[in-house]
Design a protein around this motif. Structure first.
Motif, short mmCIF file in Angstrom:
data_model
loop_
_atom_site.label_atom_id
_atom_site.label_comp_id
_atom_site.label_asym_id
_atom_site.label_seq_id
_atom_site.Cartn_x
_atom_site.Cartn_y
_atom_site.Cartn_z
N GLU A 112 59.28 15.90 25.25
CA GLU A 112 58.81 15.58 26.59
C GLU A 112 58.41 16.89 27.26
OE1 GLU A 112 57.61 13.33 29.66
OE2 GLU A 112 58.45 12.55 27.79
N GLY A 114 57.86 19.84 29.56
CA GLY A 114 58.44 20.29 30.81
C GLY A 114 57.55 21.30 31.50
N THR A 115 58.08 21.87 32.57
CA THR A 115 57.30 22.84 33.35
C THR A 115 56.85 24.01 32.50
OG1 THR A 115 58.47 22.24 35.38
CG2 THR A 115 57.35 24.36 35.36
N TRP A 118 53.90 22.98 30.34
CA TRP A 118 52.68 22.85 31.12
C TRP A 118 52.14 24.22 31.53
CZ3 TRP A 118 49.19 19.23 31.95
CH2 TRP A 118 49.53 17.89 31.72
N ALA A 246 50.56 15.40 34.65
CA ALA A 246 51.85 16.08 34.78
C ALA A 246 52.73 15.39 35.83
CB ALA A 246 51.65 17.54 35.15
N ARG A 247 52.15 15.09 36.98
CA ARG A 247 52.93 14.45 38.04
C ARG A 247 53.37 13.06 37.64
NH1 ARG A 247 48.67 16.98 42.25
NH2 ARG A 247 49.94 18.71 43.05
N THR A 251 56.67 15.99 36.17
CA THR A 251 56.68 17.45 36.21
C THR A 251 56.39 17.95 37.62
OG1 THR A 251 55.96 17.62 33.90
CG2 THR A 251 55.56 19.55 35.32
N ASP A 252 57.14 18.96 38.04
CA ASP A 252 56.84 19.64 39.31
C ASP A 252 55.59 20.47 39.08
OD1 ASP A 252 56.76 21.05 41.67
OD2 ASP A 252 58.66 22.10 41.36
N TRP A 253 54.49 20.07 39.71
CA TRP A 253 53.21 20.69 39.42
C TRP A 253 53.05 22.05 40.09
CZ3 TRP A 253 49.63 20.72 35.98
CH2 TRP A 253 48.39 21.30 36.24
N VAL A 256 53.27 25.15 38.00
CA VAL A 256 52.23 25.16 36.96
C VAL A 256 50.92 25.66 37.56
CG1 VAL A 256 50.98 23.77 35.28
CG2 VAL A 256 53.35 23.20 35.82
#
Length: 339
Positions: A112, A114-115, A118, A246-247, A251-253, A256
């Protein structure tokens, strides 16, 4: 009008032709096909064959006409930036055919994302974009569509003309009010395109569908593939699809995008330019992101029109709302009074 792409690539004649080409391409490399190729997926814009050989699995891809530049583009990227893109085993640019080695699971299949994943994907692609800035003529010579900011107002007109000529009830035809608002937004689209054209960031490769499912790792570093949606465009357009994917995955964009922005700040610093969006009188980073969202909506709608140009009626029913849906995103970004 010719046969639909999906009808062509599921015919016995096409399978015989592609199998012969694949077999010959591999034999010239001392590799033997050991089983008939399998066809796991057919779309209106591309299909893939899985090829079992005595040296491991290979993948064959055929594209519709609008994406037929992909094999030549993939080969060029592997030549210019071999650490960022794999070289195909064989290509036929005239037919939009490409044979590649199997690289195993994609980054998304491995774990999966992750930040950190990305950030690695986006910063690596940002640096690839910078490498390719000086190779525009060569990239465009592959057939890569020129969707740079200056071309966007004309593309909007072309897409609107196409969509409004679909018959009432067709899945690709927007309703009358939406068409009227899109026509009213033409000046706002032109302003967004002008802001991008005047920004310090030059046009370069825009992947079109950059996410961990279109990336695999080699020696711990990401390499990109699946370039059938690629365009020559403003670099920030690449963030539109990536941030949405991503969102959606949780994921906290923000970190990134900061990491990706940092690659361009470094590029500017190397050229004695201020960081993006900090020059007096220039659009802010957020302003450029907003403008790129507007132009991306036009360019992506246009790409969908090309992807469906060889579709069957059933495929139009399944996918036909996409051009209008993406174009309507312009209206989410343009004030009501301008649309």
């Amino acid at each position: 009008m010719g046969a639909a792409f999906s009808d062509t690539v599921t015919s016995a004649a096409w399978h015989a032709e592609t199998t012969a080409w694949i077999t010959d391409a591999l034999a010239r490399r001392g590799v033997q096909v050991v089983a008939p190729p399998e066809q796991p997926r057919v779309r209106p814009w591309s299909t893939q064959l899985v090829v079992a050989t005595d040296a491991g699995r290979c993948w064959f891809k055929a594209t519709c006409r609008s994406a037929s530049f992909e094999p030549a583009l993939q080969a060029l990227l592997a030549e210019v930036a071999p650490d960022a893109a794999d070289a195909p085993v064989a290509v036929d640019p005239d037919r939009g055919w490409m044979l590649t080695a199997d690289r195993g699971a994609t980054l998304r299949d491995l774990r999966e994302p992750g930040t950190a994943d990305w950030c690695a994907v986006m910063t690596r692609f940002g640096r690839l974009q910078q490498t390719l800035v000086g190779h525009g003529d060569a990239l465009l010579a592959t057939g890569l569509p020129d969707c740079s900011p200056g071309t966007v107002p004309g593309r909007l007109e072309a897409v609107l003309d196409l969509l409004r000529h679909f018959p009432a009830g067709h899945p690709a035809r927007p309703d009358g009010r939406t068409l009227a608002r899109l026509h009213a937004a033409r000046d706002a689209v032109a302003s967004a395109a002008a802001a991008l054209a005047e920004s310090p960031l030059p046009s370069t490769l825009q992947h079109g569908d950059l996410h961990p499912g279109n990336v695999f790792e080699v020696d711990g570093a990401p390499r990109v593939f699946d370039l059938g949606d690629a365009q020559w465009a403003h670099p920030l357009e690449v963030l539109e699809v990536s941030s949405a994917v991503a969102r959606h995955g949780g994921t906290d964009w923000a970190p990134v995008e900061r990491a990706y922005r940092g690659t361009w700040d470094a590029w500017c610093a190397e050229r004695g330019l201020p960081p993006v969006g900090t020059d007096d009188g220039a659009p802010s980073w957020d302003g450029l992101r907003h403008a790129a969202g507007v132009t991306h909506a036009v360019n992506r709608s246009w790409a969908w029109c090309g992807a469906l140009a060889e579709a069957t009626e059933a495929e139009w029913a399944d996918w036909g709302e996409a051009p209008g849906r993406h174009l309507a995103k312009v209206l989410d970004l343009v004030p009501e009074r301008q649309a």
